[in-house]
Design an enzyme around this catalytic site. Structure first.
Site, mmCIF file in Angstrom:
data_model
loop_
_atom_site.group_PDB
_atom_site.id
_atom_site.type_symbol
_atom_site.label_atom_id
_atom_site.label_comp_id
_atom_site.label_asym_id
_atom_site.label_seq_id
_atom_site.Cartn_x
_atom_site.Cartn_y
_atom_site.Cartn_z
ATOM 1 N N GLU A 102 23.464 -43.850 10.008
ATOM 2 C CA GLU A 102 23.101 -42.723 9.137
ATOM 3 C C GLU A 102 23.531 -41.406 9.782
ATOM 4 O OE1 GLU A 102 18.929 -43.515 8.377
ATOM 5 O OE2 GLU A 102 19.398 -45.558 7.726
ATOM 6 N N GLU A 153 15.442 -38.837 2.953
ATOM 7 C CA GLU A 153 16.684 -39.593 2.795
ATOM 8 C C GLU A 153 17.740 -38.643 2.238
ATOM 9 O OE1 GLU A 153 17.267 -42.760 3.610
ATOM 10 O OE2 GLU A 153 15.219 -43.363 4.119
HETATM 11 O O1 PAY Z 1 9.889 -45.132 6.285
HETATM 12 O O2 PAY Z 1 9.545 -46.538 4.706
HETATM 13 C C1 PAY Z 1 10.259 -45.743 5.306
HETATM 14 C C2 PAY Z 1 11.665 -45.428 4.902
HETATM 15 C C3 PAY Z 1 12.456 -46.611 4.589
HETATM 16 C C4 PAY Z 1 13.876 -46.500 5.152
HETATM 17 C C5 PAY Z 1 14.011 -47.680 6.077
HETATM 18 O O3 PAY Z 1 14.399 -48.766 5.651
HETATM 19 O O4 PAY Z 1 13.661 -47.506 7.250
HETATM 20 C C6 PAY Z 1 14.856 -46.422 4.021
HETATM 21 C C7 PAY Z 1 16.283 -46.780 4.357
HETATM 22 C C8 PAY Z 1 16.727 -46.045 5.602
HETATM 23 O O5 PAY Z 1 17.015 -44.840 5.596
HETATM 24 O O6 PAY Z 1 16.783 -46.696 6.627
HETATM 25 C C9 PAY Z 1 17.226 -46.495 3.199
HETATM 26 C C10 PAY Z 1 18.624 -46.967 3.451
HETATM 27 C C11 PAY Z 1 19.519 -46.744 2.255
HETATM 28 C C12 PAY Z 1 18.653 -48.457 3.804
HETATM 29 O O7 PAY Z 1 19.185 -48.798 4.857
HETATM 30 O O8 PAY Z 1 18.124 -49.268 3.024
HETATM 31 ZN ZN ZN Z 2 17.296 -45.056 7.968
#
Ligand code: PAY
Ligand code: ZN
Length: 313
Positions: free
Chosen positions: A72, A272
């Site tokens: 990211e 995000e």
């Molecule tokens: O803290 O619940 C949370 C956020 C969730 C994120 C995570 O999976 O840690 C969301 C994802 C991320 O930024 O890592 C979204 C991306 C698109 C993904 O990898 O699914």
């Molecule tokens: Zn992430």
């Protein structure tokens, strides 16, 4: 000048180039900025935070973090550009006032090993670079925090070491999350924003359950702040970042904001960043969008600082 910072913003940082620029900021204004090593990654890279404030107040403090997830890349740049602007314009209103009332801490690259691996080897690498017992690599740092750690075993929060969302062998098993744990344990932050990508969302706790947080006042405060961020972001380049409870995206246990809110009651958000969809590039955000992504997040970040550091009148 504006031109110079626009130039600089057209490239993603390596761990080394980030360290160099953070060091330059601290050296240019030692009275208001100090570079602090909050920990070391598994491969021995420093995990750095820039502490920004004129030290007359000391409290309250807010924390911005970036890049728990290796791929990211934009999540390094937004908090870095925040730190840069706060330091470079530290003498100007309203920033000067904020830096007298309190401190802003910025840790743009929580997972330097993973990020270097993403840059050099596997662009879509997500986790850190722990060598697991089964020979696979990586613990998901955003599942390794110690509030409700490990209570779920689902594809989005997994106990299988080779999975993308591996929670690790125990809470805070990783030096990257230990560094954040220890910093937050020492500094008593009034607010936390952790940047990720992609999806254009503003997430607030909980991730581990679909139930809303039980304290109605806290919930209303966080929902209100998230809605205000949405409005401020949209006002810049017209992009919509949708506020929602983390668990509405998918269930996660052991994420950063469940721990910061659940343990300390800190208003906490996972932002995000761009883009909105996989079709728009997903994790591969063209570098010519770095500056626009920072520009649209600036008023929301500034508002967060202003709100939480406002000197009591
Ligand atoms: O803290 O619940 C949370 C956020 C969730 C994120 C995570 O999976 O840690 C969301 C994802 C991320 O930024 O890592 C979204 C991306 C698109 C993904 O990898 O699914
Ligand atoms: Zn992430």
């Amino acid at each position: 000048s504006t031109f110079a910072s626009a130039e600089a913003a057209e490239q993603y940082h390596s761990a080394a180039s980030l360290e160099e620029e953070l060091r330059q900021l601290a050296e240019a204004k030692p009275d208001i900025a100090q570079l602090i090593e909050i920990g070391r990654s598994i491969e021995g890279r420093p995990i750095l935070a820039l502490r920004i404030g004129d030290r007359r107040g000391g409290v309250p403090k807010v924390l911005f973090m970036g890049c728990h997830h290796a791929r990211e890349w934009i999540a390094v740049e937004v908090p870095f550009l925040l730190a840069k602007e706060l330091v470079e314009r530290a003498d100007e209103a309203p920033i000067a006032g904020w830096l007298t009332s309190g401190e802003v801490w910025v840790a743009p690259l929580v997972n330097p090993d993973g990020h270097e691996h993403s840059r050099a080897q596997e662009r879509l690498w997500r986790k850190n670079r722990r060598r697991n017992d089964d020979g696979s690599f990586g613990v998901d740092p955003n599942r390794n925090y110690g509030y409700m750690w490990g209570i779920l075993d689902v594809p989005t929060s997994s106990h299988v070491p080779s999975d993308e969302t591996y929670v690790g062998p125990r809470a805070f098993s990783e030096p990257e999350t230990q560094a954040v744990r220890d910093l937050i344990g020492c500094e008593r932050f009034a607010g936390v924003i952790t940047y990720h990508s992609y999806s254009q969302l503003i997430l607030y706790p909980w991730g581990y359950t679909e139930k809303p947080i039980p304290d109605v006042q806290h919930r209303e405060q966080m929902v209100g702040m998230a809605q205000e961020m949405q409005t401020l972001i949209k006002g810049v380049h017209g992009k919509t970042y949708v506020p929602q409870q983390s668990s509405e995206l998918y269930p996660t246990a052991g994420d950063t904001t469940d721990w910061t809110y659940g343990t300390y009651g800190i208003p906490s958000f996972t932002v995000e960043l761009r883009p909105r969809t996989f079709e728009e590039g997903g994790f591969i955000l063209p570098p010519d969008q770095i500056l626009a992504t920072w520009e649209e997040n600036r008023p929301a970040a500034f508002r967060f600082v202003e709100q939480l550091l406002a000197a009591p009148v």
